[in-house]
Design a protein around this motif. Structure first.
Motif, PDB file in Angstrom:
ATOM      1  N   ALA A  75      26.807  32.942  23.440  1.00 25.70           N
ATOM      2  CA  ALA A  75      25.790  31.913  23.211  1.00 25.70           C
ATOM      3  C   ALA A  75      24.623  32.060  24.183  1.00 25.70           C
ATOM      4  O   ALA A  75      23.454  31.930  23.793  1.00 25.70           O
ATOM      5  CB  ALA A  75      26.420  30.531  23.345  1.00 25.70           C
ATOM      6  N   PHE A  76      24.913  32.339  25.451  1.00 28.01           N
ATOM      7  CA  PHE A  76      23.841  32.548  26.424  1.00 28.01           C
ATOM      8  C   PHE A  76      22.942  33.707  25.997  1.00 28.01           C
ATOM      9  O   PHE A  76      21.708  33.606  26.034  1.00 28.01           O
ATOM     10  CB  PHE A  76      24.421  32.835  27.817  1.00 28.01           C
ATOM     11  N   ARG A  77      23.558  34.814  25.592  1.00 29.24           N
ATOM     12  CA  ARG A  77      22.767  35.983  25.171  1.00 29.24           C
ATOM     13  C   ARG A  77      21.917  35.652  23.955  1.00 29.24           C
ATOM     14  O   ARG A  77      20.743  36.026  23.882  1.00 29.24           O
ATOM     15  CB  ARG A  77      23.694  37.163  24.862  1.00 29.24           C
ATOM     16  N   ASP A  78      22.509  34.960  23.001  1.00 34.07           N
ATOM     17  CA  ASP A  78      21.803  34.633  21.766  1.00 34.07           C
ATOM     18  C   ASP A  78      20.556  33.789  22.039  1.00 34.07           C
ATOM     19  O   ASP A  78      19.533  33.928  21.357  1.00 34.07           O
ATOM     20  CB  ASP A  78      22.751  33.899  20.814  1.00 34.07           C
ATOM     21  N   CYS A  79      20.662  32.906  23.038  1.00 27.99           N
ATOM     22  CA  CYS A  79      19.542  32.016  23.367  1.00 27.99           C
ATOM     23  C   CYS A  79      18.629  32.581  24.453  1.00 27.99           C
ATOM     24  O   CYS A  79      17.705  31.896  24.915  1.00 27.99           O
ATOM     25  CB  CYS A  79      20.087  30.651  23.800  1.00 27.99           C
TER      26      CYS A  79
ATOM     27  N   ASP B 188      20.097  24.074  21.158  1.00 28.03           N
ATOM     28  CA  ASP B 188      21.000  23.978  20.015  1.00 28.03           C
ATOM     29  C   ASP B 188      22.002  25.128  20.096  1.00 28.03           C
ATOM     30  O   ASP B 188      21.594  26.291  20.230  1.00 28.03           O
ATOM     31  CB  ASP B 188      20.224  24.071  18.699  1.00 28.03           C
ATOM     32  N   PRO B 189      23.291  24.847  20.030  1.00 27.67           N
ATOM     33  CA  PRO B 189      24.275  25.928  20.159  1.00 27.67           C
ATOM     34  C   PRO B 189      24.233  26.872  18.958  1.00 27.67           C
ATOM     35  O   PRO B 189      24.197  26.410  17.813  1.00 27.67           O
ATOM     36  CB  PRO B 189      25.614  25.184  20.233  1.00 27.67           C
ATOM     37  N   PRO B 190      24.244  28.178  19.200  1.00 26.94           N
ATOM     38  CA  PRO B 190      24.280  29.146  18.095  1.00 26.94           C
ATOM     39  C   PRO B 190      25.712  29.246  17.568  1.00 26.94           C
ATOM     40  O   PRO B 190      26.465  30.151  17.940  1.00 26.94           O
ATOM     41  CB  PRO B 190      23.810  30.443  18.756  1.00 26.94           C
ATOM     42  N   LEU B 191      26.069  28.337  16.689  1.00 25.67           N
ATOM     43  CA  LEU B 191      27.470  28.142  16.307  1.00 25.67           C
ATOM     44  C   LEU B 191      28.089  29.395  15.702  1.00 25.67           C
ATOM     45  O   LEU B 191      29.229  29.752  16.027  1.00 25.67           O
ATOM     46  CB  LEU B 191      27.588  26.964  15.334  1.00 25.67           C
ATOM     47  N   GLU B 192      27.374  30.062  14.822  1.00 27.92           N
ATOM     48  CA  GLU B 192      27.964  31.236  14.167  1.00 27.92           C
ATOM     49  C   GLU B 192      28.156  32.395  15.154  1.00 27.92           C
ATOM     50  O   GLU B 192      29.138  33.134  15.065  1.00 27.92           O
ATOM     51  CB  GLU B 192      27.126  31.667  12.968  1.00 27.92           C
ATOM     52  N   THR B 193      27.238  32.538  16.090  1.00 24.21           N
ATOM     53  CA  THR B 193      27.411  33.551  17.130  1.00 24.21           C
ATOM     54  C   THR B 193      28.649  33.253  17.964  1.00 24.21           C
ATOM     55  O   THR B 193      29.453  34.144  18.265  1.00 24.21           O
ATOM     56  CB  THR B 193      26.171  33.591  18.037  1.00 24.21           C
ATOM     57  N   MET B 194      28.820  32.001  18.333  1.00 32.57           N
ATOM     58  CA  MET B 194      29.971  31.584  19.122  1.00 32.57           C
ATOM     59  C   MET B 194      31.265  31.771  18.333  1.00 32.57           C
ATOM     60  O   MET B 194      32.285  32.214  18.865  1.00 32.57           O
ATOM     61  CB  MET B 194      29.818  30.125  19.564  1.00 32.57           C
ATOM     62  N   ARG B 195      31.208  31.454  17.042  1.00 32.36           N
ATOM     63  CA  ARG B 195      32.386  31.596  16.185  1.00 32.36           C
ATOM     64  C   ARG B 195      32.844  33.047  16.118  1.00 32.36           C
ATOM     65  O   ARG B 195      34.027  33.355  16.268  1.00 32.36           O
ATOM     66  CB  ARG B 195      32.076  31.077  14.777  1.00 32.36           C
ATOM     67  N   GLN B 196      31.906  33.951  15.892  1.00 31.80           N
ATOM     68  CA  GLN B 196      32.273  35.358  15.760  1.00 31.80           C
ATOM     69  C   GLN B 196      32.811  35.932  17.069  1.00 31.80           C
ATOM     70  O   GLN B 196      33.752  36.731  17.074  1.00 31.80           O
ATOM     71  CB  GLN B 196      31.078  36.169  15.264  1.00 31.80           C
TER      72      GLN B 196
END
Length: 310
Positions: free
Chosen positions: A45-49, A291-299
């Protein structure tokens, strides 16, 4: 040399040996904590954001929690999660509590601001989101059979009550713990003038098929049955009709025995991996304001658990 590879944890006393220049520090505290899947999920999540941050597994025995927290603040940690058995003790160390942390009597997420601790509980709201995602249901419309009366079961039973659930059945191997939790909820119902059906059920009565709660949702919140049916075989007789099944624990590589058994019988079932995801997403939002990147976190979580989403 301190090993921080996947699956490893660092003692809180050894944190001062590490250096992460320019990166915000977060972590998960527990004892043990090396099994936690939160680091790959949060770091994805950190990387995605585009945030420069790291998230560590930190070994903290309960007796050392207060001292460890002082060290985390001194080292500049911006926040952390904590697992059992630290959640209740963490509540006593926070200077500010969100309403759910107060009502559920536990803290699983801490945010640090100017050296002060704010305590949150994202387990309850995360569980509610997990149920909505898995089953498309509202908590207030459910009669819930809670198997377990330990820390997690207590928190989720309290959360269900405060979210409007009026029917709760509670069982536990230790009868006194089930009775104590049921009486607490019954007292709350009387104080609020709320009509509620809250009943403790003896574990032995279930094992002998002498009791069968007419619940909509079976919530399993014990450590039994992670690797196999263990002492939960008696629950098989309840797996029928349109019962929904949620197992708070989660398996690596495949769902838990209870989830698999329910699905074999054509029931909708999910395990605690979805709770881990949604409570973690809420924690991420509290810490970062993003906003949390939910799909990134899920995967990332699925990959770490060796799982595919059901």
């Amino acid at each position: 040399m301190i090993d921080l590879s996947h699956g490893s944890a660092i003692r809180w006393q050894d944190l001062r040996q590490l250096s992460f220049p320019g990166r915000s520090l977060y972590g998960v505290l527990g004892h043990p904590v090396g099994h936690s899947l939160s680091p790959p999920m949060q770091e994805a999540a950190f990387r995605d954001c585009g945030l420069s941050a790291c998230y560590l597994r930190i070994e903290v025995p309960e007796a050392e929690l207060a001292e460890a927290v002082q060290e985390l603040v001194r080292l500049g940690f911006r926040g952390w999660n904590c697992t059992l058995p630290l959640k209740r003790a963490m509540k006593g160390l926070a200077g500010w509590l969100d309403p759910w942390a107060s009502l559920l009597d536990t803290v699983n997420t801490v945010c640090v601001h100017e050296g002060k601790l704010a305590g949150w509980n994202t387990d309850g709201p995360g569980w509610e989101q997990a149920l909505r995602e898995a089953f498309g249901v509202d908590l207030s419309a459910l009669g819930i059979f809670v198997v377990g009366a330990g820390g997690t079961a207590q928190a989720l039973a309290r959360y269900a009550f405060w979210r409007g659930c009026s029917k709760l059945w509670i069982t536990n191997r230790t009868w006194e713990k089930a009775l104590q939790l049921a009486r607490e909820l019954q007292e709350w119902a009387r104080e609020l003038g709320r009509p509620s059906w809250i009943e403790p059920i003896r574990w032995e009565a279930l094992e002998r098929a002498q009791a069968k709660p007419p619940a909509d949702l079976l919530l399993h919140a014990t450590s039994v049955g992670l690797e196999g049916e263990g002492g939960l075989a008696f629950l098989s007789s309840l797996l029928e009709g349109k019962l929904l099944v949620y197992d708070v624990v989660y398996g690596r590589g495949k769902p838990t025995w209870l989830v698999e058994e329910a699905q074999k019988r054509g029931l909708q079932a999910a395990d605690g991996l979805s709770l881990l995801l949604h409570q973690g997403a809420l924690a991420f939002q509290i810490w970062t304001g993003c906003d949390p990147p939910l799909e990134t976190m899920r995967q990332a979580l699925l990959s770490a658990a060796g799982r595919k989403w059901n």
